[in-house]
Motif scaffolding. Structure first.
Motif, mmCIF file in Angstrom:
data_model
loop_
_atom_site.group_PDB
_atom_site.id
_atom_site.type_symbol
_atom_site.label_atom_id
_atom_site.label_comp_id
_atom_site.label_asym_id
_atom_site.label_seq_id
_atom_site.Cartn_x
_atom_site.Cartn_y
_atom_site.Cartn_z
ATOM 1 N N GLY A 1 1.196 -1.289 0.261
ATOM 2 C CA GLY A 1 0.007 -0.006 -0.039
ATOM 3 C C GLY A 1 0.845 0.855 0.370
ATOM 4 N N ILE A 2 0.105 2.004 -0.436
ATOM 5 C CA ILE A 2 1.172 3.695 -0.761
ATOM 6 C C ILE A 2 -0.421 4.418 -0.349
ATOM 7 C CG2 ILE A 2 1.844 5.300 -2.182
ATOM 8 C CD1 ILE A 2 3.666 3.154 -1.676
ATOM 9 N N ALA A 3 0.350 6.074 0.289
ATOM 10 C CA ALA A 3 -0.673 6.840 0.869
ATOM 11 C C ALA A 3 0.103 8.115 0.327
ATOM 12 C CB ALA A 3 -0.987 6.821 2.437
ATOM 13 N N LEU A 4 -0.664 8.484 0.083
ATOM 14 C CA LEU A 4 -0.852 10.077 -0.424
ATOM 15 C C LEU A 4 -0.711 11.135 0.487
ATOM 16 C CD1 LEU A 4 -1.087 9.035 -4.318
ATOM 17 C CD2 LEU A 4 1.961 9.346 -2.943
ATOM 18 N N ARG A 5 -0.488 12.309 0.719
ATOM 19 C CA ARG A 5 -1.490 13.588 0.652
ATOM 20 C C ARG A 5 -0.760 15.098 0.322
ATOM 21 N NH1 ARG A 5 -0.380 13.265 7.229
ATOM 22 N NH2 ARG A 5 2.098 14.161 6.803
ATOM 23 N N GLU A 6 -1.830 15.203 0.434
ATOM 24 C CA GLU A 6 -1.168 17.099 0.085
ATOM 25 C C GLU A 6 -0.530 17.915 1.473
ATOM 26 O OE1 GLU A 6 -2.060 21.441 -1.985
ATOM 27 O OE2 GLU A 6 -3.266 20.034 -1.949
ATOM 28 N N SER A 7 0.639 18.370 1.860
ATOM 29 C CA SER A 7 1.284 18.944 2.782
ATOM 30 C C SER A 7 0.347 19.970 3.132
ATOM 31 C CB SER A 7 2.348 18.952 2.521
ATOM 32 O OG SER A 7 2.322 20.309 1.736
ATOM 33 N N GLU A 8 -0.285 20.355 2.796
ATOM 34 C CA GLU A 8 -1.080 21.856 3.056
ATOM 35 C C GLU A 8 -2.521 21.908 3.276
ATOM 36 O OE1 GLU A 8 -3.142 24.874 -0.009
ATOM 37 O OE2 GLU A 8 -1.606 25.839 0.484
ATOM 38 N N SER A 9 -3.119 19.496 3.140
ATOM 39 C CA SER A 9 -4.160 19.369 3.972
ATOM 40 C C SER A 9 -3.670 18.241 4.419
ATOM 41 C CB SER A 9 -5.436 18.927 2.551
ATOM 42 O OG SER A 9 -5.487 20.610 2.125
ATOM 43 N N ASP B 1 -2.359 1.683 -4.288
ATOM 44 C CA ASP B 1 -1.208 0.219 -4.412
ATOM 45 C C ASP B 1 -0.136 0.621 -5.078
ATOM 46 O OD1 ASP B 1 -1.552 -1.134 -7.229
ATOM 47 O OD2 ASP B 1 -4.135 -1.995 -6.480
ATOM 48 N N ARG B 2 0.865 0.039 -5.127
ATOM 49 C CA ARG B 2 2.241 0.173 -5.632
ATOM 50 C C ARG B 2 1.945 -0.215 -7.188
ATOM 51 N NH1 ARG B 2 6.442 0.429 -1.936
ATOM 52 N NH2 ARG B 2 6.520 -0.239 -0.259
ATOM 53 N N ALA B 3 1.216 -1.242 -7.464
ATOM 54 C CA ALA B 3 0.851 -0.999 -9.040
ATOM 55 C C ALA B 3 0.187 0.394 -9.935
ATOM 56 C CB ALA B 3 0.102 -2.236 -9.125
ATOM 57 N N ALA B 4 -0.422 0.669 -9.342
ATOM 58 C CA ALA B 4 -1.288 1.316 -9.518
ATOM 59 C C ALA B 4 -0.423 2.807 -9.409
ATOM 60 C CB ALA B 4 -2.876 1.875 -8.603
ATOM 61 N N LEU B 5 0.028 3.263 -8.341
ATOM 62 C CA LEU B 5 0.527 4.335 -8.301
ATOM 63 C C LEU B 5 1.993 4.234 -9.777
ATOM 64 C CD1 LEU B 5 1.421 6.955 -6.615
ATOM 65 C CD2 LEU B 5 2.798 6.055 -5.296
ATOM 66 N N LEU C 1 0.362 5.212 -12.661
ATOM 67 C CA LEU C 1 -0.192 6.581 -12.815
ATOM 68 C C LEU C 1 1.606 7.062 -13.440
ATOM 69 C CD1 LEU C 1 -1.702 9.074 -13.022
ATOM 70 C CD2 LEU C 1 -1.482 8.689 -10.186
ATOM 71 N N VAL C 2 2.262 6.650 -12.378
ATOM 72 C CA VAL C 2 3.427 7.525 -12.535
ATOM 73 C C VAL C 2 4.828 7.358 -14.259
ATOM 74 C CG1 VAL C 2 6.066 7.722 -11.468
ATOM 75 C CG2 VAL C 2 4.216 7.819 -9.957
ATOM 76 N N LYS C 3 4.029 6.419 -14.345
ATOM 77 C CA LYS C 3 5.061 6.153 -15.850
ATOM 78 C C LYS C 3 4.145 6.489 -16.714
ATOM 79 C CE LYS C 3 5.825 1.332 -18.967
ATOM 80 N NZ LYS C 3 5.209 0.219 -18.875
ATOM 81 N N SER C 4 3.079 6.667 -17.383
ATOM 82 C CA SER C 4 1.631 7.471 -17.932
ATOM 83 C C SER C 4 2.243 8.752 -17.373
ATOM 84 C CB SER C 4 0.136 7.252 -17.872
ATOM 85 O OG SER C 4 -0.399 6.026 -17.685
ATOM 86 N N ILE C 5 1.923 9.412 -16.621
ATOM 87 C CA ILE C 5 3.084 11.275 -16.824
ATOM 88 C C ILE C 5 4.352 11.211 -17.063
ATOM 89 C CG2 ILE C 5 3.355 12.878 -14.895
ATOM 90 C CD1 ILE C 5 1.358 11.801 -13.132
ATOM 91 N N LYS C 6 5.183 10.762 -16.757
ATOM 92 C CA LYS C 6 6.026 10.325 -17.915
ATOM 93 C C LYS C 6 6.460 10.757 -19.189
ATOM 94 C CE LYS C 6 9.278 9.458 -13.845
ATOM 95 N NZ LYS C 6 10.341 8.352 -13.616
ATOM 96 N N ALA C 7 5.417 9.064 -19.226
ATOM 97 C CA ALA C 7 5.037 9.211 -21.222
ATOM 98 C C ALA C 7 4.927 10.254 -21.544
ATOM 99 C CB ALA C 7 4.092 8.247 -21.367
ATOM 100 N N GLY C 8 3.947 11.080 -20.901
ATOM 101 C CA GLY C 8 3.280 12.486 -21.579
ATOM 102 C C GLY C 8 4.193 13.288 -21.545
ATOM 103 N N LEU C 9 5.240 13.286 -20.552
ATOM 104 C CA LEU C 9 6.135 14.841 -20.489
ATOM 105 C C LEU C 9 6.632 14.683 -21.455
ATOM 106 C CD1 LEU C 9 7.116 14.582 -16.777
ATOM 107 C CD2 LEU C 9 5.304 15.821 -18.235
ATOM 108 N N GLY C 10 7.417 13.450 -22.491
ATOM 109 C CA GLY C 10 7.852 13.350 -23.697
ATOM 110 C C GLY C 10 7.355 13.640 -24.780
#
Length: 62
Positions: free
Chosen positions: A29-37, A45-49, A52-61
């Motif tokens: 498991g992974i937990a995410l939060r914004e430091s402001e809230s 879960d790790r696979a879903a995150l 997501l990161v892989k998709s974001i990196k692919a879009g940056l190129g």
């Protein structure tokens, strides 16, 4: 989830609450939060995150 060990990116700097923090409450498991809230926590879960990161990196190129 205040008992978790929250980490933030070194890119965040020291200047306040403007970053995303991450913690691992379990091996899968992974937990995410914004430091402001910090009371609002998103869990996934790790696979879903990873997908997501892989998709974001692919879009940056493009």
């Amino acid at each position: 989830m205040s008992e978790l060990c929250w980490l933030k990116s070194s890119f965040s700097g020291e200047g306040g609450n403007n970053c995303v923090e991450i913690a691992a409450p379990s091996p899968e498991g992974i937990a995410l939060r914004e430091s402001e809230s910090p009371a609002r926590v998103l869990t996934t879960d790790r696979a879903a995150l990873g997908a997501l990161v892989k998709s974001i990196k692919a879009g940056l190129g493009s």
